[in-house]
Structures are given as structure tokens and as C-alpha cells.
Write an enzyme that holds these catalytic residues in place. Sequence first.
Site: not given
Length: 226
Positions: A22-23, A26
Amino acid sequence: MNPTLYTISVWVLPVIIAITFHEAAHGFVAHRLGDDTAYNLGRVSFNPLRHIDPFGTVIMPAILLMSHAPFLFGYAKPVPVKFGALRNPRIGMVLVALAGPATNIALALAAALLFHALDYVPADAAQWFADNLKNALVINVILAIFNMMPIPPLDGGRVAVGLLPKALGLPLARLEPFGMLILIGVLILLPLAGSQFGLNLDVISAILRTMTGYVLRLILIVTGNA
């Protein structure tokens, strides 16, 4: 295997993968759209140690779990993004924000598809793999749905700020410093206060659980597991 150790073993890997991807997503999308801040800090990485926040990823979920809070949540170390450095700051902010939840949905789909491969796993390991896949499916969907709440600094908040007219987007953006306090208030403190008076104020959690259930069922249907 000891039941406690077994439980840990089937949760740790799905959680770490969900948070890390997820991170990293980004940071990767921000890098592709013109901002190298996260890339230069080594945050476009699948190394979980670069993304884990000691309080948000470990201590807070543990406290909520032990206190039997109505909703369990946590957060990773936010990926730094200079939205002004993006080639198109307004649309870029939306795409960077969507990258995390979209990656979690992709991981959930992958986990659901891998259920079809369990017949090829040795019998003594099949249950362990099945439990990891089940937890990966659930965790990634929960993470995606939760992060799409329209409250900055959650991803949904930034998507809303990017898509709303400035007259609405700017006031919403100003809530970002207070976003975590708002979440704690509506997800934990409000339901706890309501329970003292016999009132069910756990409305947001109920909405999130309902949406999570719909998305889970849709993924199972799409991947042929219904």
C-alpha cells in the site's frame, strides 16, 4: 503448532504485505508523476521496516484489541509526497491517493485467485496457506475500504480534496491535521460513550463493515469462489 503461534503466523505475513505494498504504491505513483521525495527516501520499497510506524502499526492496534474496542485499525508511516512537485498537482494527488487502496484490491483479487491453487499444496501445509490467503483477502479489502473514507489524511480524503470544487476542497483539506483525532472520535470514543447510555452510535463502523462485506462477496464472485 501452538495455537497462539499459529494465529500469529497466519496474520503477520498478510498484514505486512498489505501495508508494505500500500505505502510503496503511493511512493511509486508519486515518483512516476514527478515527485521523487519518497523515492529518494527509500520509501518506494517492499522492505516493511521502511513503512512500519511503531505506534500506528503495532501499539495502537494492540491497545484497541486488548480494550475490546468496537473497531480495530492502525496506520503505517505516511509516505511523504510534495503534491506541488507533481506534473499535474490536482489530478496527481488523486492518482497517488488511489494507488494504495487500488493495490490492496489487487492483492485481495490475487489472494482469492490463489484459492484455486490449494489443491496443489501439500496436505500438511494446505490449511496454513488457506488461512493466510483468507486473512490476506480480508485485510486488504478492509484496508482499502477504510482508507477511502473521505477524511484527510486518509486516501479518500485526498481524493475528495482533489475532485471537489476548491470552495469545498480547501475547507476539507484544512481538516488534515485533525483527521486522526476525528477518526478516533467517530470510530472509538463516540461508540464507547453511546454504550454508557444504551445507545448504538457505532454507525461508521457498521457502514464500513457492510461495504467490506459487499466488496468481499464481489471479489469471490469475480474470482470464481462464490
